[in-house]
Design an enzyme around this catalytic site. Structure first.
Site, PDB file in Angstrom:
ATOM      1  N   SER A 406      -0.033   0.301  -1.064  1.00 19.49           N
ATOM      2  CA  SER A 406      -1.539   0.508  -0.929  1.00 19.49           C
ATOM      3  C   SER A 406      -2.430   0.555  -1.291  1.00 19.49           C
ATOM      4  CB  SER A 406      -2.302   1.937   0.023  1.00 19.49           C
ATOM      5  OG  SER A 406      -1.047   2.442   0.455  1.00 19.49           O
ATOM      6  N   HIS A 427       2.392  -3.682   2.660  1.00 22.98           N
ATOM      7  CA  HIS A 427       2.044  -2.475   2.670  1.00 22.98           C
ATOM      8  C   HIS A 427       1.248  -3.101   5.137  1.00 22.98           C
ATOM      9  CE1 HIS A 427      -2.632  -0.558   2.892  1.00 22.98           C
ATOM     10  NE2 HIS A 427      -1.052   0.087   2.872  1.00 22.98           N
ATOM     11  N   GLU A 439       0.153  -6.044   6.053  1.00 25.23           N
ATOM     12  CA  GLU A 439      -0.831  -6.740   4.934  1.00 25.23           C
ATOM     13  C   GLU A 439      -0.088  -7.683   4.114  1.00 25.23           C
ATOM     14  OE1 GLU A 439      -5.267  -5.103   3.718  1.00 25.23           O
ATOM     15  OE2 GLU A 439      -3.466  -3.448   3.196  1.00 25.23           O
ATOM     16  N   ASN A 477      -7.652  -1.474   2.652  1.00 25.54           N
ATOM     17  CA  ASN A 477      -8.391  -0.181   1.955  1.00 25.54           C
ATOM     18  C   ASN A 477      -9.415  -0.290   0.985  1.00 25.54           C
ATOM     19  OD1 ASN A 477      -6.876   1.088   3.151  1.00 25.54           O
ATOM     20  ND2 ASN A 477      -4.895   1.318   1.784  1.00 25.54           N
TER      21      ASN A 477
END
Length: 696
Positions: A406, A427, A439, A477
């Protein structure tokens, strides 16, 4: 006649065949052809008209190439009214999909027949509008008010069988659409059936439309189009005449056409289709993937394995111990049992997916023949590098090695192998078999065909795949970390976590940041904060109340207490009174004098932080285009679709005002509130984020 509609005669029946591949969209040439066909049939003395589609479908909806362009005659509402007004008996024969304007054409016909596999619906609310060619007036007359409200406000598709049950179609017959349509039209003529215009049927029954409006608005978290559609259906029941109802429908349709939410939803519609189209992948073929390995069988690994199995690929999952093997298999079986319960798979498929298609082992040699492997172990660089060293040893040449990290540097992970060109970040978002975002993180040495393989796998798994470069947190994130900080800062300065959560939900998010932290586990973010601490800039403000919660062992839902307290068997939580004490202690230690924040200021700071960080992500090339950011936030973080994404929202609000507010906030904290250079550039040039999408 338009070439999009072919005209022929079968005795007394005029046949209008749509031939506008691939989906017979109702573009201007189709509309012209239908109008000309109806007029010709009347002039030639036909007794009935059959309308059907060639190829794989009836009319699947509007022509998206006309979105945003000036309307051309005949308009769809005028066409539908003209079809219904024809003195001839008009029959529509449906197969494939009859959606939006397609179903409205069918509703304006006098009779409807469909093949069993046909689907139909009025999904316009998903584009920020409502059915504007009589759909809100005709459907409730045929199917009743409650059925029409549910179908129109949800936008869902119904099967031919359900449509028959609800009176939307008159007959369901297996066979060729042309032949079953001709047979039905001929039968109606033989019986001397009367022309049956839906608009001439009695008005539908009235219900408590105010209550329906409120319920739909709440369910849509503020999305206007479904709630506005309730008012259009209300007009069908209360307007006094069909014609007055059509006028009210049109007025409401035009209100929505002029709304920001319609612009946001149209942006989301096109961006979702554009996000996987990368110039760098033109002419690049992905590697074949016939089997997939997964390392780690926790919640994330089991979810990834489930998604892969449901996509029809066998899985080899590796765990550390036999107990962990059993636990991983149990999680996957639980996920698949949920799919079985929802009717997504059959008992036979469940048996296959939990049997021959799934191998769970502690031995890395079981990965010898997989074509792609996804690592989903603990978020620790040393652990991940150790895993990739083993993959380098045991996986065949050419296998794609993917990490589900992440936050961590994919280049550093790739360096643990002798084949960094085969390494990529994939991801997933938890639960991985449910969440649509993927992702695809490109490392420095990732081969083009490996990137293409990541996107191909995403498509097979029915994910929205978005390309990302490498930075701490990638696209989503990293941006989340920024707006979560903004939320913590307003709490440190005087707002409450519960005010912030309520404001964010009011904007349209399913959850606020503190609720989300509890759900994900506060310890996950706590670990990331501790990892960043040694390199943290001393100028950065650091609210400590978050750490205080975690230091007390309160990690959110998993421990029964975090920002909220969770009782067993209760849905959701109630505010944790201890949090206010921790915040007060933090304020005292940092010398903060708390003040009140209006809801509007809370939201503005939250959104400005999101937009500013997103602009930095685009400006640095981590995301190639603003639309990439928008799709990440829509599909991974619950950003309300009707705003299109944070950068579309920023365009709609005005970039100059957002930049001015960021500069004003910088007077308090010029470290956190540093305006993104790209945002400053766009304002100086009088451009918008949307212009960068077009430039690409």
């Amino acid at each position: 006649m338009s070439e999009a509609i072919a005209y022929e005669r079968e005795g007394s029946i005029a046949v209008l065949k749509a031939q506008n591949p691939p989906v017979n969209a109702l573009g201007v040439e189709v509309r012209k052809g239908l109008l000309a066909g109806i007029e010709r049939a009347e002039q030639e003395g036909a007794k009935a008209v059959l309308i059907y589609g060639e190829g794989r479908t009836y009319f699947a909806g509007a022509d998206i190439r006309e979105f945003g362009k000036p309307p051309q005659e005949p308009s769809l509402p005028d066409l539908c009214n003209r079809i219904e007004a024809s003195p001839l008996l008009v029959v529509s024969s449906m197969h494939g999909t009859a959606l939006g304007g397609g179903l409205e054409v069918a509703l304006s016909s006098h009779y409807r027949v469909a093949v069993p596999s046909a689907k139909m619906g009025l999904p316009e609310v998903n584009l920020g509008i409502l059915p504007g060619a009589g759909g809100t007036q005709r459907l409730p007359r045929l199917a009743g008010t409650e059925v029409a409200l549910e179908m129109i406000t949800s936008g869902r598709h119904v099967s031919a069988a359900e449509a028959l049950e609800k009176g939307i179609v008159d007959r369901v017959v297996d066979g060729d659409p042309r032949e079953i349509g001709l047979s039905y039209a001929g039968e109606l003529l033989e019986q001397g059936a009367a022309r049956r215009a839906v608009g001439e049927m009695p008005a539908p029954e009235a219900v408590d439309f105010d209550a329906a409006y409120a319920a739909v608005l709440k369910k849509g978290r503020g999305q206007l189009s479904p709630a506005t559609a309730v008012r259009a259906v209300q007009a069908a029941a209360e307007a006094g005449s069909f014609e007055e109802g059509l006028k009210r429908e049109r007025a409401l349709f035009m209100e929505l056409m002029d709304s920001d939410q319609r612009q946001g939803l149209i942006h989301a519609f096109f961006a979702e289709r554009a996000v996987s189209k990368l110039p760098e992948l033109e002419g690049v073929s992905p590697r074949d993937v016939a089997s997939v390995g997964v390392i780690g069988g926790g919640t994330m690994g089991a979810g990834i394995a489930t998604a892969v199995l449901l996509a029809g690929l066998p899985v080899v999952l590796i765990e550390m111990t036999e107990d962990a093997v059993a636990a991983a298999r149990g999680r996957i079986e639980g996920n698949l049992r949920g799919a079985l319960k929802r009717g997504k798979i059959s008992e036979a498929q469940f048996a296959e997916l939990t049997g021959a298609a799934l191998t769970v082992s502690t031995d890395y040699t079981a990965l010898a023949q997989v074509d792609l492997v996804v690592e989903a172990v603990f978020e620790d660089m040393d652990v991940k590098r150790e895993v990739f060293g083993k993959l380098d040893t045991h996986c065949k040449p050419g296998a794609v090695l993917a990490t589900n990290t992440s936050y961590l540097d994919v280049d550093e992970i790739a360096a643990a192998t002798s084949r960094p060109q085969d390494v990529i970040g994939l991801h997933f978002f938890s639960p991985a078999h449910v969440m649509k975002l993927l992702e695809v993180v490109v490392a420095e040495k990732t081969a083009p065909e490996v990137l293409a393989t990541g996107f191909a796998l995403g498509k097979r798994l029915k994910k929205v795949a978005v390309r990302s470069g490498i930075c701490d947190g990638f696209i989503g994130n990293r941006i989340m970390n920024a707006y979560r900080k903004a939320a913590e800062y307003v709490v440190l300065d005087g707002a409450s976590p519960y005010q912030v959560d309520e404001v964010v939900r009011g904007f349209g998010f399913p959850m606020g940041p503190f609720e989300m932290g509890d759900l994900a586990g506060l310890d996950i973010n706590w670990a990331a904060r501790k990892r960043r601490a040694p390199t943290r800039d001393p100028r950065e403000r650091v609210p400590r109340f978050y750490e205080m919660l975690c230091e007390g062992g309160d990690f959110g839902q998993k421990t029964g207490k975090g920002f909220y307290i969770y009782e067993a068997g209760q849905r959701g939580g109630v505010p944790n009174p201890e949090v206010a004490e921790l915040i007060a202690r933090d304020q005292a230690q940092q010398g903060v004098t708390p003040r009140e924040f209006s809801d509007a200021e809370v939201l503005r700071r939250y959104m400005c932080a999101m937009v500013n960080e997103a602009a930095k992500v685009v400006g640095e090339g981590i995301a190639r285009r603003p639309l990439d950011v928008d799709m990440v936030m829509l599909f991974g973080y619950g950003f309300p679709r009707f705003w299109g994404g944070p950068l579309k929202w920023a365009d709609l609000q005005g970039l100059d005002g957002i930049l001015a507010d960021i500069r004003a906030y910088a007077a308090e904290d010029d470290f956190f509130w540093q305006p993104a250079p790209l945002l400053e550039q766009l304002v100086a040039e009088g451009r918008r984020f949307e212009d960068l999408n077009k430039a690409d």
